[in-house]
Scaffold this motif. Structure first.
Motif, mmCIF file in Angstrom:
data_model
loop_
_atom_site.group_PDB
_atom_site.id
_atom_site.type_symbol
_atom_site.label_atom_id
_atom_site.label_comp_id
_atom_site.label_asym_id
_atom_site.label_seq_id
_atom_site.Cartn_x
_atom_site.Cartn_y
_atom_site.Cartn_z
ATOM 1 N N HIS A 107 0.843 -1.163 -0.203
ATOM 2 C CA HIS A 107 0.012 0.027 0.155
ATOM 3 C C HIS A 107 0.937 1.288 -0.053
ATOM 4 C CE1 HIS A 107 -3.360 -2.668 0.747
ATOM 5 N NE2 HIS A 107 -2.960 -3.023 1.849
ATOM 6 N N PHE A 108 1.327 1.396 -1.291
ATOM 7 C CA PHE A 108 2.542 2.575 -1.145
ATOM 8 C C PHE A 108 1.994 4.063 -1.249
ATOM 9 C CE2 PHE A 108 4.080 -0.866 -4.040
ATOM 10 C CZ PHE A 108 4.919 -1.582 -3.332
ATOM 11 N N LYS A 109 0.812 4.198 -1.520
ATOM 12 C CA LYS A 109 0.083 5.509 -1.423
ATOM 13 C C LYS A 109 -0.052 5.566 -0.031
ATOM 14 C CE LYS A 109 -1.716 6.014 -6.112
ATOM 15 N NZ LYS A 109 -3.020 6.142 -7.102
ATOM 16 N N GLU A 110 -0.612 4.578 0.746
ATOM 17 C CA GLU A 110 -1.094 4.862 1.942
ATOM 18 C C GLU A 110 0.326 5.052 2.818
ATOM 19 O OE1 GLU A 110 -3.383 1.354 3.348
ATOM 20 O OE2 GLU A 110 -5.142 2.210 1.912
ATOM 21 N N ALA A 111 1.453 4.418 2.436
ATOM 22 C CA ALA A 111 2.547 4.711 3.448
ATOM 23 C C ALA A 111 2.837 6.165 3.126
ATOM 24 C CB ALA A 111 3.745 3.906 2.938
ATOM 25 N N ARG A 112 2.858 6.675 1.985
ATOM 26 C CA ARG A 112 3.261 8.153 1.589
ATOM 27 C C ARG A 112 2.181 8.918 2.574
ATOM 28 N NH1 ARG A 112 6.156 11.172 -1.971
ATOM 29 N NH2 ARG A 112 5.974 13.393 -1.104
ATOM 30 N N GLN A 113 0.912 8.775 2.408
ATOM 31 C CA GLN A 113 0.114 9.472 3.123
ATOM 32 C C GLN A 113 0.471 9.756 4.634
ATOM 33 O OE1 GLN A 113 -2.521 11.442 2.300
ATOM 34 N NE2 GLN A 113 -3.314 11.789 4.463
ATOM 35 N N ALA A 114 0.778 8.349 5.250
ATOM 36 C CA ALA A 114 1.131 8.585 6.596
ATOM 37 C C ALA A 114 2.256 9.299 6.924
ATOM 38 C CB ALA A 114 1.373 6.923 7.084
ATOM 39 N N LEU A 115 3.322 9.282 5.973
ATOM 40 C CA LEU A 115 4.653 9.897 5.987
ATOM 41 C C LEU A 115 4.303 11.447 5.916
ATOM 42 C CD1 LEU A 115 7.727 9.367 6.127
ATOM 43 C CD2 LEU A 115 7.605 9.294 3.673
ATOM 44 N N ASP A 116 3.304 11.761 5.155
ATOM 45 C CA ASP A 116 3.082 13.371 5.150
ATOM 46 C C ASP A 116 2.043 13.893 6.078
ATOM 47 O OD1 ASP A 116 5.185 13.227 2.913
ATOM 48 O OD2 ASP A 116 3.333 13.071 1.048
ATOM 49 N N ASP A 117 1.306 12.980 6.461
ATOM 50 C CA ASP A 117 -0.010 13.356 7.450
ATOM 51 C C ASP A 117 0.707 13.947 8.687
ATOM 52 O OD1 ASP A 117 -2.797 13.588 7.607
ATOM 53 O OD2 ASP A 117 -2.087 12.598 9.637
ATOM 54 N N ASP A 133 -0.445 13.883 11.390
ATOM 55 C CA ASP A 133 -0.791 12.926 12.452
ATOM 56 C C ASP A 133 -0.371 11.582 12.321
ATOM 57 O OD1 ASP A 133 -2.147 14.809 14.376
ATOM 58 O OD2 ASP A 133 -4.150 14.634 13.121
ATOM 59 N N GLY A 134 0.380 11.356 11.174
ATOM 60 C CA GLY A 134 0.829 10.165 10.950
ATOM 61 C C GLY A 134 -0.248 8.937 10.438
ATOM 62 N N ARG A 135 -1.212 9.640 10.030
ATOM 63 C CA ARG A 135 -2.489 8.546 9.557
ATOM 64 C C ARG A 135 -2.232 8.198 8.064
ATOM 65 N NH1 ARG A 135 -7.872 9.573 10.321
ATOM 66 N NH2 ARG A 135 -7.992 7.660 11.163
ATOM 67 N N TRP A 136 -2.560 6.985 7.631
ATOM 68 C CA TRP A 136 -2.391 6.590 6.214
ATOM 69 C C TRP A 136 -3.802 6.727 5.487
ATOM 70 C CZ3 TRP A 136 -6.100 2.600 5.889
ATOM 71 C CH2 TRP A 136 -6.135 2.238 6.741
ATOM 72 N N GLY A 137 -4.735 7.323 6.140
ATOM 73 C CA GLY A 137 -6.174 7.661 5.374
ATOM 74 C C GLY A 137 -7.051 7.537 6.418
ATOM 75 N N SER A 138 -8.566 7.715 5.625
ATOM 76 C CA SER A 138 -9.474 7.778 6.650
ATOM 77 C C SER A 138 -9.969 6.571 7.317
ATOM 78 C CB SER A 138 -10.901 8.145 5.755
ATOM 79 O OG SER A 138 -11.046 7.304 4.601
ATOM 80 N N GLY A 139 -9.740 5.416 6.882
ATOM 81 C CA GLY A 139 -9.697 4.156 7.264
ATOM 82 C C GLY A 139 -8.797 3.677 8.657
ATOM 83 N N ASP A 140 -7.806 4.461 8.810
ATOM 84 C CA ASP A 140 -7.019 4.212 9.617
ATOM 85 C C ASP A 140 -7.446 4.255 11.217
ATOM 86 O OD1 ASP A 140 -4.626 3.949 11.372
ATOM 87 O OD2 ASP A 140 -3.352 5.438 10.280
ATOM 88 N N PRO A 141 -7.497 3.242 11.771
ATOM 89 C CA PRO A 141 -8.033 3.004 13.353
ATOM 90 C C PRO A 141 -7.158 3.901 14.174
ATOM 91 C CG PRO A 141 -6.703 1.323 12.701
ATOM 92 C CD PRO A 141 -6.679 1.970 11.546
ATOM 93 N N MET A 142 -5.929 4.425 13.947
ATOM 94 C CA MET A 142 -5.014 5.033 15.003
ATOM 95 C C MET A 142 -5.133 6.683 14.700
ATOM 96 S SD MET A 142 -3.007 4.663 17.604
ATOM 97 C CE MET A 142 -2.726 2.673 17.209
ATOM 98 N N PRO A 143 -5.675 7.318 15.715
ATOM 99 C CA PRO A 143 -5.847 8.907 15.469
ATOM 100 C C PRO A 143 -4.440 9.571 15.299
ATOM 101 C CG PRO A 143 -7.347 7.987 17.261
ATOM 102 C CD PRO A 143 -6.263 6.808 17.089
ATOM 103 N N ARG A 144 -3.398 8.860 15.977
ATOM 104 C CA ARG A 144 -2.249 10.072 15.957
ATOM 105 C C ARG A 144 -0.929 8.932 16.315
ATOM 106 N NH1 ARG A 144 -3.838 12.892 19.538
ATOM 107 N NH2 ARG A 144 -4.762 14.578 18.591
ATOM 108 N N ARG A 145 0.084 9.444 15.328
ATOM 109 C CA ARG A 145 1.233 8.587 15.631
ATOM 110 C C ARG A 145 2.210 9.750 16.005
ATOM 111 N NH1 ARG A 145 -1.118 5.575 11.433
ATOM 112 N NH2 ARG A 145 -1.658 3.722 12.180
ATOM 113 N N PHE A 146 3.480 9.326 16.525
ATOM 114 C CA PHE A 146 4.567 10.218 16.946
ATOM 115 C C PHE A 146 6.013 9.703 16.276
ATOM 116 C CE2 PHE A 146 1.120 10.199 20.248
ATOM 117 C CZ PHE A 146 0.952 11.487 20.442
ATOM 118 N N THR A 147 6.566 10.432 16.324
ATOM 119 C CA THR A 147 8.259 10.151 16.221
ATOM 120 C C THR A 147 8.957 10.125 17.543
ATOM 121 O OG1 THR A 147 8.927 12.491 16.014
ATOM 122 C CG2 THR A 147 8.301 11.507 13.912
#
Length: 256
Positions: A155-165, A167-181
């Protein structure tokens, strides 16, 4: 220590338990008290609280879910530690509606910051719950682990979405609201007035290895646990860990 009857679970908790138990041992030695007062925010059904109570510590669990607190009560009773575990309904942003300020030797904030509206306020509250010499154990979802996992799944587009978002989310279906570095988490801890004693990557490899390999290959689980432990402290692997663990200390504890 991880429950030896749940070997797969140990892959998710071993690194955190090792760091946490070492911190507890140091606080016991510094205070001269065998039983510490531990606050577990978002502690749910007691995955950490009950084992900590088994070690002799007094644990208060704050969780918004009545069902989780009911399960905690049952689990503590079955483990014979009901007298050392107390569950109260609440959340980290309203923490002082249900617990006292400055009354705890150790505070756990595991899997909480991903879900709160203001992570910085959440961390400030956990710090305010500590005594002048205290330790914060912070565990949160790591951005890099999600990016790697989506990419390896194709899922390369979703990986890129998470990288750019933000909150670190890969899309609207992502169950995780936020991720951190790791840098974001250590910044929150330092911003709340603590010094960072340690940073560890958690589940660096465990979520990427096929489960059938771990379950069927002789010695694979033990070797994977040792690999996780060896990689956990290395900054290069923090960037790809599924979770990140930060141990913070008050100025008094850091100098103890």
């Amino acid at each position: 220590m991880p429950d030896p009857t749940r070997p797969r679970a140990s892959l998710r908790t071993a690194v955190v338990w090792e760091v946490l138990q070492d911190a507890l041992d140091r606080r016991v030695k510094a205070t001269g008290r065998e039983a510490l007062d531990v606050l577990d925010t978002g502690g749910g059904s007691g995955n950490f609280a009950v084992p900590l109570a088994r070690l002799g510590h007094r644990v208060t669990v704050v969780d918004p879910s009545p069902n989780a607190l009911f399960a905690l009560e049952r689990r503590a009773a079955e483990a014979g530690v009901a007298d050392r575990v107390k569950g109260v309904q609440g959340d980290v942003l309203g923490l002082f509606d249900v617990v006292e300020r400055g009354g705890h030797d150790v505070v756990l904030c595991h899997g909480v910051l991903e879900y709160v509206d203001d992570p910085a306020e959440g961390v400030r509250n956990t710090v305010a719950a500590l005594r002048s010499e205290g330790v914060l154990s912070l565990l949160a979802a790591g951005l890099g682990g999600a990016v790697v996992a989506r990419a390896l799944a194709g899922h390369f587009k979703e990986a890129r979405q998470a990288l750019d978002d933000p909150d670190g989310r890969w899309g609207s279906g992502d169950p995780m609201p936020r991720r951190f570095t790791a840098e974001q988490l250590t910044g929150l801890v330092e911003g709340a007035g603590l010094s960072v004693a340690a940073v560890h990557g958690v589940r660096v490899f465990a979520d990427l290895v096929p489960g059938v390999l771990v379950d069927t290959e002789p010695g694979a689980l033990d070797a994977l646990l040792k690999l996780e432990a060896a990689a956990a402290e290395l900054p290069a692997f923090h960037a790809v860990a599924t979770q990140l663990h930060v141990l913070g200390e008050t100025p008094g504890a850091a100098g103890a």
